[in-house]
Write a protein that holds these residues in place. Structure first.
Motif, PDB file in Angstrom:
ATOM      1  N   LYS A 114      16.368 -10.324 -15.783  1.00  0.00           N
ATOM      2  CA  LYS A 114      15.026 -10.890 -15.881  1.00  0.00           C
ATOM      3  C   LYS A 114      14.986 -12.259 -15.201  1.00  0.00           C
ATOM      4  N   LEU A 130      10.152  -3.360 -13.013  1.00  0.00           N
ATOM      5  CA  LEU A 130       9.933  -2.859 -14.371  1.00  0.00           C
ATOM      6  C   LEU A 130      10.733  -3.662 -15.387  1.00  0.00           C
ATOM      7  N   ARG A 219      10.150   4.420 -16.009  1.00  0.00           N
ATOM      8  CA  ARG A 219       9.013   3.653 -16.558  1.00  0.00           C
ATOM      9  C   ARG A 219       8.968   3.788 -18.078  1.00  0.00           C
ATOM     10  N   ALA A 222      11.760   1.739 -19.560  1.00  0.00           N
ATOM     11  CA  ALA A 222      11.443   0.310 -19.558  1.00  0.00           C
ATOM     12  C   ALA A 222      10.592  -0.055 -20.764  1.00  0.00           C
ATOM     13  N   LEU A 223       9.613   0.777 -21.083  1.00  0.00           N
ATOM     14  CA  LEU A 223       8.774   0.537 -22.264  1.00  0.00           C
ATOM     15  C   LEU A 223       9.603   0.637 -23.535  1.00  0.00           C
ATOM     16  N   ARG A 224      10.501   1.615 -23.579  1.00  0.00           N
ATOM     17  CA  ARG A 224      11.356   1.794 -24.753  1.00  0.00           C
ATOM     18  C   ARG A 224      12.241   0.570 -24.983  1.00  0.00           C
ATOM     19  N   ARG A 225      12.667  -0.059 -23.900  1.00  0.00           N
ATOM     20  CA  ARG A 225      13.528  -1.229 -23.998  1.00  0.00           C
ATOM     21  C   ARG A 225      12.738  -2.536 -24.162  1.00  0.00           C
ATOM     22  N   GLY A 226      11.445  -2.414 -24.324  1.00  0.00           N
ATOM     23  CA  GLY A 226      10.638  -3.606 -24.626  1.00  0.00           C
ATOM     24  C   GLY A 226      10.040  -4.303 -23.439  1.00  0.00           C
ATOM     25  N   PHE A 227      10.105  -3.674 -22.266  1.00  0.00           N
ATOM     26  CA  PHE A 227       9.490  -4.260 -21.068  1.00  0.00           C
ATOM     27  C   PHE A 227       8.094  -3.687 -20.906  1.00  0.00           C
ATOM     28  N   SER A 228       7.147  -4.532 -20.602  1.00  0.00           N
ATOM     29  CA  SER A 228       5.757  -4.072 -20.449  1.00  0.00           C
ATOM     30  C   SER A 228       5.305  -4.223 -19.011  1.00  0.00           C
TER      31      SER A 228
END
Length: 228
Positions: A114, A130, A219, A222-228
């Protein structure tokens, strides 16, 4: 200076992502290299043969250098809480955090890229944002203590670059000579820019057949890992 390098070995890894850098880094001198997975049982690669891990997650709680290769098995790693916890734990204290090919997407999913510039295989480089990383179209990308390589063969360039950082350019040049790493490919089609639109389209159709939901799955991960 003695060094400990931990390289993730996982089912479905692109073996050259792993073995290319290992061949180079094994010549650092005064260094221990571990191929790490949950158990010491053989791990099947994408080339149809297995590689034996040298250590388990429990046996390698930390290392000076973390390296994560890529391959079609990356999704399985990203959904694996045990594997991701190990990557995060080792990456948090490692002097160098690195990857080859789509291994950068694993690092990204672990929260280790990040705000960093990063490389990746050209076909999935656009997935890096992502996970909060900035994609860079280079064979080796260095951003602070992150070193990420492009696709597959770039792992050798990455390893020589890291060797120079750790042992000096003279040592790296000697390793390059010892391996006779003097690329002269028979075809000029090693990048999408040189391969041309028709060949790139052929490659994408093949990948769509092998992994039709690959990008959508990333994608979702990424959402599952907390990335929006």
């Amino acid at each position: 200076m003695s060094l400990h390098l931990a390289l993730l070995l996982f089912p479905g890894v692109t073996q050259l992502d792993l073995t290319g850098p290992v061949q180079v880094l094994s010549r650092l001198g005064d260094a221990r290299l571990d191929l790490v997975w949950k158990t010491r049982d053989p791990v099947m690669t994408d080339a149809g043969f297995a590689i034996l891990p040298t250590a388990t997650f429990e046996e390698v709680p930390r290392a000076e250098i973390l390296c994560v290769p890529g391959g079609f098995g990356i999704d399985g790693v990203i959904v694996d809480d045990e594997a991701m916890a190990w990557i995060q734990r080792v990456g948090a204290t490692a002097t160098w955090v690195s990857s080859v090919c789509t291994g950068s997407l694993i690092l990204g999913a672990a929260g280790l890229l990040k705000g960093y510039r990063a490389g990746c295989h050209w076909a999935q480089r656009d997935m890096l944002p992502l996970f909060g990383a900035e994609p860079v179209a280079e064979r080796v990308v260095i951003d602070r203590n992150r070193i990420t390589g492009g696709g597959v063969t770039a792992g050798i360039d990455f390893a020589l670059t890291l060797t120079a950082l750790l042992r000096g350019e003279a040592h790296a040049r000697a390793v390059q000579l010892s391996l006779e790493y003097d690329p002269a490919p028979p075809f000029d089609s090693g990048s999408p820019e040189r391969a041309g639109e028709a060949l790139v389209a052929t490659y994408r159709r093949r990948v769509a057949t092998l992994a039709p939901t690959r990008d959508d799955d990333l994608r979702a991960l990424a959402l599952r890992r907390g990335f929006s």
